[in-house]
Design a protein around this motif. Structure first.
Motif, PDB file in Angstrom:
ATOM      1  N   THR A 267       0.749  -1.120  -0.054  1.00 49.56           N
ATOM      2  CA  THR A 267      -0.106   0.007  -0.225  1.00 49.56           C
ATOM      3  C   THR A 267       0.885   1.162   0.042  1.00 49.56           C
ATOM      4  O   THR A 267       2.072   1.088   0.439  1.00 49.56           O
ATOM      5  CB  THR A 267      -0.984   0.020   1.204  1.00 49.56           C
ATOM      6  OG1 THR A 267      -0.043  -0.291   2.490  1.00 49.56           O
ATOM      7  CG2 THR A 267      -1.888  -0.911   1.108  1.00 49.56           C
ATOM      8  N   PRO A 268       0.326   2.581  -0.506  1.00 54.37           N
ATOM      9  CA  PRO A 268       1.408   3.470  -0.525  1.00 54.37           C
ATOM     10  C   PRO A 268       2.020   4.062   0.667  1.00 54.37           C
ATOM     11  O   PRO A 268       3.191   4.539   0.701  1.00 54.37           O
ATOM     12  CB  PRO A 268       0.280   4.656  -1.312  1.00 54.37           C
ATOM     13  CG  PRO A 268      -0.623   3.867  -2.093  1.00 54.37           C
ATOM     14  CD  PRO A 268      -1.008   2.490  -1.089  1.00 54.37           C
ATOM     15  N   ASP A 269       1.302   3.589   1.923  1.00 48.73           N
ATOM     16  CA  ASP A 269       1.793   4.190   3.013  1.00 48.73           C
ATOM     17  C   ASP A 269       2.621   3.200   3.786  1.00 48.73           C
ATOM     18  O   ASP A 269       3.273   3.372   4.618  1.00 48.73           O
ATOM     19  CB  ASP A 269       0.487   4.431   4.234  1.00 48.73           C
ATOM     20  CG  ASP A 269      -0.175   3.040   4.394  1.00 48.73           C
ATOM     21  OD1 ASP A 269       0.093   1.962   3.822  1.00 48.73           O
ATOM     22  OD2 ASP A 269      -1.217   3.208   5.113  1.00 48.73           O
ATOM     23  N   GLY A 270       2.901   2.172   2.810  1.00 55.75           N
ATOM     24  CA  GLY A 270       4.162   1.317   3.321  1.00 55.75           C
ATOM     25  C   GLY A 270       3.344   0.224   4.511  1.00 55.75           C
ATOM     26  O   GLY A 270       4.469  -0.823   4.927  1.00 55.75           O
ATOM     27  N   GLN A 271       2.409   0.386   5.019  1.00 51.48           N
ATOM     28  CA  GLN A 271       2.141  -0.193   6.317  1.00 51.48           C
ATOM     29  C   GLN A 271       1.633  -1.846   5.969  1.00 51.48           C
ATOM     30  O   GLN A 271       1.671  -2.511   6.949  1.00 51.48           O
ATOM     31  CB  GLN A 271       1.063   0.456   6.900  1.00 51.48           C
ATOM     32  CG  GLN A 271       1.385   1.664   7.624  1.00 51.48           C
ATOM     33  CD  GLN A 271       2.741   1.558   8.228  1.00 51.48           C
ATOM     34  OE1 GLN A 271       2.909   1.073   9.290  1.00 51.48           O
ATOM     35  NE2 GLN A 271       3.768   2.213   7.776  1.00 51.48           N
ATOM     36  N   THR A 272       1.108  -1.915   4.469  1.00 50.41           N
ATOM     37  CA  THR A 272       0.657  -3.325   4.500  1.00 50.41           C
ATOM     38  C   THR A 272       1.185  -3.877   3.285  1.00 50.41           C
ATOM     39  O   THR A 272       1.449  -3.232   2.270  1.00 50.41           O
ATOM     40  CB  THR A 272      -0.976  -3.381   4.194  1.00 50.41           C
ATOM     41  OG1 THR A 272      -1.493  -2.961   5.238  1.00 50.41           O
ATOM     42  CG2 THR A 272      -1.507  -5.055   3.938  1.00 50.41           C
ATOM     43  N   SER A 273       2.004  -4.928   3.218  1.00 52.08           N
ATOM     44  CA  SER A 273       2.651  -5.485   1.915  1.00 52.08           C
ATOM     45  C   SER A 273       2.518  -7.057   1.792  1.00 52.08           C
ATOM     46  O   SER A 273       2.218  -7.831   2.803  1.00 52.08           O
ATOM     47  CB  SER A 273       4.079  -5.292   1.915  1.00 52.08           C
ATOM     48  OG  SER A 273       4.884  -6.046   3.103  1.00 52.08           O
ATOM     49  N   HIS A 274       2.568  -7.482   0.752  1.00 48.50           N
ATOM     50  CA  HIS A 274       2.637  -9.147   0.431  1.00 48.50           C
ATOM     51  C   HIS A 274       3.640  -9.261  -0.560  1.00 48.50           C
ATOM     52  O   HIS A 274       4.171  -8.656  -1.439  1.00 48.50           O
ATOM     53  CB  HIS A 274       1.385  -9.561  -0.167  1.00 48.50           C
ATOM     54  CG  HIS A 274      -0.221  -8.982   0.529  1.00 48.50           C
ATOM     55  ND1 HIS A 274      -0.412  -9.919   1.644  1.00 48.50           N
ATOM     56  CD2 HIS A 274      -0.876  -8.177   0.723  1.00 48.50           C
ATOM     57  CE1 HIS A 274      -1.537  -9.511   2.058  1.00 48.50           C
ATOM     58  NE2 HIS A 274      -1.822  -8.320   1.593  1.00 48.50           N
ATOM     59  N   SER A 275       4.198 -10.461  -0.100  1.00 46.95           N
ATOM     60  CA  SER A 275       5.506 -10.855  -0.839  1.00 46.95           C
ATOM     61  C   SER A 275       5.313 -12.475  -1.610  1.00 46.95           C
ATOM     62  O   SER A 275       4.370 -12.903  -1.102  1.00 46.95           O
ATOM     63  CB  SER A 275       6.854 -10.876  -0.132  1.00 46.95           C
ATOM     64  OG  SER A 275       7.019  -9.702   0.406  1.00 46.95           O
ATOM     65  N   ILE A 276       5.955 -12.764  -2.571  1.00 49.98           N
ATOM     66  CA  ILE A 276       5.631 -13.961  -3.285  1.00 49.98           C
ATOM     67  C   ILE A 276       7.028 -14.357  -4.025  1.00 49.98           C
ATOM     68  O   ILE A 276       7.819 -13.588  -4.306  1.00 49.98           O
ATOM     69  CB  ILE A 276       4.591 -14.069  -4.429  1.00 49.98           C
ATOM     70  CG1 ILE A 276       4.325 -15.469  -4.753  1.00 49.98           C
ATOM     71  CG2 ILE A 276       5.255 -12.953  -5.739  1.00 49.98           C
ATOM     72  CD1 ILE A 276       2.980 -15.510  -5.438  1.00 49.98           C
ATOM     73  N   ALA A 277       7.407 -15.613  -3.853  1.00 51.02           N
ATOM     74  CA  ALA A 277       8.651 -16.155  -4.455  1.00 51.02           C
ATOM     75  C   ALA A 277       8.270 -17.329  -5.217  1.00 51.02           C
ATOM     76  O   ALA A 277       7.266 -18.271  -4.922  1.00 51.02           O
ATOM     77  CB  ALA A 277       9.623 -16.471  -3.514  1.00 51.02           C
ATOM     78  N   SER A 278       8.705 -17.616  -6.516  1.00 48.09           N
ATOM     79  CA  SER A 278       8.496 -18.704  -7.278  1.00 48.09           C
ATOM     80  C   SER A 278       9.571 -19.034  -8.369  1.00 48.09           C
ATOM     81  O   SER A 278      10.519 -18.079  -8.293  1.00 48.09           O
ATOM     82  CB  SER A 278       7.337 -18.539  -8.197  1.00 48.09           C
ATOM     83  OG  SER A 278       7.312 -17.290  -8.952  1.00 48.09           O
ATOM     84  N   ASP A 279       9.685 -20.151  -8.731  1.00 50.15           N
ATOM     85  CA  ASP A 279      10.850 -20.480  -9.562  1.00 50.15           C
ATOM     86  C   ASP A 279      10.376 -21.435 -10.718  1.00 50.15           C
ATOM     87  O   ASP A 279       9.134 -21.972 -10.646  1.00 50.15           O
ATOM     88  CB  ASP A 279      12.022 -20.902  -9.005  1.00 50.15           C
ATOM     89  CG  ASP A 279      11.777 -22.461  -8.254  1.00 50.15           C
ATOM     90  OD1 ASP A 279      10.813 -22.572  -7.727  1.00 50.15           O
ATOM     91  OD2 ASP A 279      12.774 -23.000  -8.399  1.00 50.15           O
ATOM     92  N   GLY A 280      11.386 -21.955 -11.716  1.00 52.85           N
ATOM     93  CA  GLY A 280      10.710 -22.594 -12.758  1.00 52.85           C
ATOM     94  C   GLY A 280      11.767 -22.715 -13.990  1.00 52.85           C
ATOM     95  O   GLY A 280      12.929 -22.049 -13.838  1.00 52.85           O
TER      96      GLY A 280
END
Length: 309
Positions: A267-280
């Motif tokens: 979110t623009p305020d930086g207070q909520t974030s989600h991360s993801i990692a994948s490979d192939g």
């Protein structure tokens, strides 16, 4: 046989000119051509002319490419050189990214006369950056800091910093290196903590679809590893409708025949974030990025995106 000089379109900033010159030099070497076989054509873009507002307020990434793309479509330019992170995910009909040069360092650089590291900034310090991604990441890591819009060329932003317009700024380390100013960086930020913009550090060459002669010319300088990595990152961005209104980060690393991707939305305020990692497999680069985009969107939920615009 080409009788006229190839016309290379570019913006006029020192960094854009350095990128166009690098492209020309690589083409000269690859094809044994003299410098005068290429003409660098400088165009001013709306994104260069309007520097007092954020890109999200004046129309987004296309502001850095529209004039160049119009002349590509009209045939006035043979191809155009861009910073890949400035490219919209959907290009005008009839154009395509034909080649990527070998990628420079993808990381962000912290620059300050007040502190050596972002973590050492005093409470209430001011960080100048026009990037919503960088603003959001600063707010995530250091919510006690202030942020303000800082636009313009690399030299302009460094001048603003020196004049006291902010206590620190953030720049692409690749740009500093291409301008011969890597020593300006006081800290190189870890991409696992401060992930870069998708396609950061990569130069791309845009040309008309179906122009076989230009495609053959540019194929000689295309860097397959960079092509795969940036293809993956741009697929992630496209799924998320990435624009200058959305704090999105992501980078891919090619390791042999495999590719590893990491992405983040904030979110623009930086207070909520989600991360993801994948490979192939490298050959599935586009699909890996696309699936990561859908997965992180599902994880965040639709409400996460409602206040971005």
């Amino acid at each position: 046989m080409q009788t006229k000089a190839y016309r290379i379109g570019t913006r006029g900033s020192p960094l854009a000119l350095a990128q166009a010159a690098e492209t020309r030099a690589r083409l000269m070497l690859a094809h044994g051509l003299p410098e005068d076989a290429f003409e660098i054509v400088v165009l001013s873009t709306k994104g260069d002319r309007i520097t007092d507002r954020s890109l999200s307020e004046i129309g987004g990434k296309g502001l850095f490419t529209a004039e160049l793309e119009a002349q590509l479509l009209s045939g006035e330019l043979d191809f155009a050189v861009h910073s890949s992170k400035d490219m919209a995910t959907i290009l005008p009909e009839g154009l395509e990214i034909t080649a990527y040069l070998p990628r420079e360092d993808m990381r962000d650089a912290f620059v300050s006369h007040m502190a050596r590291r972002l973590a050492e900034m005093p409470v209430g310090g001011m960080v100048g950056t026009a990037s919503l991604r960088r603003q959001a990441l600063v707010r995530k890591l250091r919510p006690d800091l202030q942020v303000k819009i800082f636009r313009g060329s690399v030299d302009t932003r460094l001048r603003k910093l020196a004049e006291g317009g902010a206590d620190a700024t953030l720049l692409a380390y690749a740009g500093l290196k291409r301008l011969g100013k890597p020593e300006v960086a006081t800290e190189i930020l870890d991409p696992e903590i401060f992930p870069p913009a998708p396609a950061q550090g990569a130069i791309c060459v845009e040309a008309r679809k179906g122009d076989a002669a230009i495609a053959a010319l540019l194929a000689a300088v295309n860097h397959a590893e960079t092509y795969s990595a940036v293809t993956c990152e741009r697929a992630f961005l496209e799924v998320l409708d990435g624009s200058c209104r959305t704090p999105i980060a992501g980078y891919a690393l090619v390791e042999g025949d495999r590719i590893r991707f990491s992405g983040m939305i904030l979110t623009p305020d930086g207070q909520t974030s989600h991360s993801i990692a994948s490979d192939g497999l490298v050959g599935d680069a586009h699909e890996i990025g696309r699936k990561a985009g859908h997965a992180i969107r599902d994880r965040a939920g639709t409400s996460f995106f409602e206040n971005w615009g």
